[in-house]
Write a protein that holds these residues in place. Structure first.
Motif, PDB file in Angstrom:
ATOM      1  N   THR A 166     -25.196  -0.591  11.251  1.00  0.00           N
ATOM      2  CA  THR A 166     -26.611  -0.843  11.856  1.00  0.00           C
ATOM      3  C   THR A 166     -26.504  -0.305  13.304  1.00  0.00           C
ATOM      4  OG1 THR A 166     -26.628  -2.812  10.921  1.00  0.00           O
ATOM      5  CG2 THR A 166     -27.955  -2.610  12.962  1.00  0.00           C
ATOM      6  N   LYS A 167     -25.232  -0.253  14.182  1.00  0.00           N
ATOM      7  CA  LYS A 167     -25.091   0.337  15.622  1.00  0.00           C
ATOM      8  C   LYS A 167     -25.396   1.768  15.323  1.00  0.00           C
ATOM      9  CE  LYS A 167     -24.440  -1.338  18.885  1.00  0.00           C
ATOM     10  NZ  LYS A 167     -25.216  -1.702  20.083  1.00  0.00           N
ATOM     11  N   ARG A 203     -27.048   3.551  13.201  1.00  0.00           N
ATOM     12  CA  ARG A 203     -28.406   3.804  12.783  1.00  0.00           C
ATOM     13  C   ARG A 203     -29.313   3.912  13.997  1.00  0.00           C
ATOM     14  NH1 ARG A 203     -31.035   2.463   8.010  1.00  0.00           N
ATOM     15  NH2 ARG A 203     -32.576   1.045   8.815  1.00  0.00           N
ATOM     16  N   ARG A 204     -28.777   3.038  14.932  1.00  0.00           N
ATOM     17  CA  ARG A 204     -29.523   2.996  16.331  1.00  0.00           C
ATOM     18  C   ARG A 204     -29.299   4.543  17.038  1.00  0.00           C
ATOM     19  NH1 ARG A 204     -31.424   0.210  20.733  1.00  0.00           N
ATOM     20  NH2 ARG A 204     -30.667   0.662  22.641  1.00  0.00           N
ATOM     21  N   TYR A 205     -27.810   4.820  17.026  1.00  0.00           N
ATOM     22  CA  TYR A 205     -27.667   6.136  17.632  1.00  0.00           C
ATOM     23  C   TYR A 205     -28.351   7.397  17.085  1.00  0.00           C
ATOM     24  CZ  TYR A 205     -24.616   3.887  21.211  1.00  0.00           C
ATOM     25  OH  TYR A 205     -24.465   3.090  22.185  1.00  0.00           O
ATOM     26  N   LEU A 256     -31.124   7.153  16.118  1.00  0.00           N
ATOM     27  CA  LEU A 256     -32.488   6.892  16.287  1.00  0.00           C
ATOM     28  C   LEU A 256     -33.611   6.669  15.354  1.00  0.00           C
ATOM     29  CD1 LEU A 256     -33.086   9.826  19.255  1.00  0.00           C
ATOM     30  CD2 LEU A 256     -32.198   7.509  19.113  1.00  0.00           C
ATOM     31  N   SER A 310     -35.970   4.482  13.056  1.00  0.00           N
ATOM     32  CA  SER A 310     -36.734   3.369  13.264  1.00  0.00           C
ATOM     33  C   SER A 310     -36.360   2.146  12.430  1.00  0.00           C
ATOM     34  CB  SER A 310     -38.171   3.891  12.843  1.00  0.00           C
ATOM     35  OG  SER A 310     -38.528   4.161  11.298  1.00  0.00           O
ATOM     36  N   ASP A 353     -34.189   0.104  12.894  1.00  0.00           N
ATOM     37  CA  ASP A 353     -32.650   0.070  12.662  1.00  0.00           C
ATOM     38  C   ASP A 353     -31.935  -1.083  12.399  1.00  0.00           C
ATOM     39  OD1 ASP A 353     -31.781  -0.784  15.255  1.00  0.00           O
ATOM     40  OD2 ASP A 353     -32.421   1.334  16.036  1.00  0.00           O
ATOM     41  N   SER A 368     -30.826  -3.140  14.874  1.00  0.00           N
ATOM     42  CA  SER A 368     -29.993  -3.384  15.999  1.00  0.00           C
ATOM     43  C   SER A 368     -30.230  -4.765  16.832  1.00  0.00           C
ATOM     44  CB  SER A 368     -29.496  -2.350  16.761  1.00  0.00           C
ATOM     45  OG  SER A 368     -30.563  -1.868  17.380  1.00  0.00           O
ATOM     46  N   GLU A 369     -31.468  -4.847  17.047  1.00  0.00           N
ATOM     47  CA  GLU A 369     -31.826  -6.116  17.740  1.00  0.00           C
ATOM     48  C   GLU A 369     -31.286  -7.584  17.220  1.00  0.00           C
ATOM     49  OE1 GLU A 369     -35.064  -5.334  14.673  1.00  0.00           O
ATOM     50  OE2 GLU A 369     -33.859  -4.375  15.719  1.00  0.00           O
ATOM     51  N   LYS A 387     -29.540   6.791  23.378  1.00  0.00           N
ATOM     52  CA  LYS A 387     -30.944   7.193  23.618  1.00  0.00           C
ATOM     53  C   LYS A 387     -31.271   7.864  24.927  1.00  0.00           C
ATOM     54  CE  LYS A 387     -33.010   3.684  20.614  1.00  0.00           C
ATOM     55  NZ  LYS A 387     -33.983   2.681  20.193  1.00  0.00           N
TER      56      LYS A 387
END
Length: 240
Positions: free
Chosen positions: A203-204, A206-208, A210, A212, A214, A216-217, A236
């Motif tokens: 999950t983290k 996928r955030r890096y 970028l 959509s 992902d 991570s929230e 980001k």
């Protein structure tokens, strides 16, 4: 009497310079005692059954709604901590990516950085026995099986003369403590909480990348989120 704690770690991305991955990431969970270990395992199992998940939890293929629900289970349990370490691989200039031993030793270095954060935040001390589970079936035997465990059990100890001299010289960077370590490389198919570490790491990552939505929230606010090397600030933000 020693207190038992657990650290489950999984990686995501690739520690290489082949141009296909810009990030390598360790993600996982720190569990302070056996009661919390059992609580997390039971609640993840119950959530899996409720969602109808019968196979291994895989962050790369799980449904978005299932990712959310499982991450929320971790988020709601007190005293369980999430940890992350992210490297921007194009910025690394001291790793010989063509040498498997060099890459392995660098991964060991990253694990040490996370351990030192646990010590700095007073989660492990001289009376701690820390079980470290790392998802990597390929390294579960052979020359790597005991190398990290043996290294950790000598590296931080004041009673180790070589380590003590290193601590004297680099006291600002290398802490000294007597934690005992048990390291095990395991296949995530055989350990539910390793699957949770896989979900967190993916999950983290996928955030890096970028991506959509992902997810991570839904990750519990990390106790540790190291970004290496130093000039790397965020997935980001631009590399400066």
């Amino acid at each position: 009497m020693s207190k038992k704690c657990w650290l489950f770690l999984d990686d995501s991305g690739q520690l290489s310079n082949n141009g296909t991955h810009n990030y390598f990431l360790y993600g996982g969970i720190f569990i302070p005692n056996e009661k919390k270990l059992n609580e997390l395992r039971n609640k993840i199992n119950n959530q899996k059954k409720f969602l109808g998940i019968t196979k291994e939890i895989k962050g790369a293929s799980i449904k978005k709604k299932h990712r959310k629900k499982l991450l929320q289970v971790v988020k709601k349990i007190e005293d369980i901590e999430t940890l992350f370490l992210i490297e921007h691989t194009p910025s690394l200039n001291r790793v010989d990516f063509e040498n498997h031993y060099s890459v392995r030793m660098h991964k060991n270095y990253l694990v040490k950085r996370l351990i030192e954060q646990l010590h700095n935040k007073n989660l492990i001390d001289d009376d701690t026995f820390l079980y470290i589970y790392i998802d990597n079936e390929a390294l579960s035997s052979g020359i790597y099986k005991d190398s990290l465990q043996n290294h950790l059990n000598a590296y931080y100890k004041r009673s180790n003369k070589g380590a003590f001299l290193k601590h004297l010289e680099y006291t600002s960077f290398i802490p000294s403590f007597e934690t005992q370590f048990k390291v095990k490389y395991i296949d995530s198919r055989s350990e539910l909480l390793m699957q949770v570490a896989d979900l967190l790491a993916n999950t983290k990552y996928r955030r890096y990348k970028l991506e959509s939505k992902d997810g991570s929230e839904h990750i519990k606010c990390p106790l540790v989120c190291l970004k290496l090397p130093k000039q790397f600030r965020s997935g980001k933000e631009k590399i400066v």
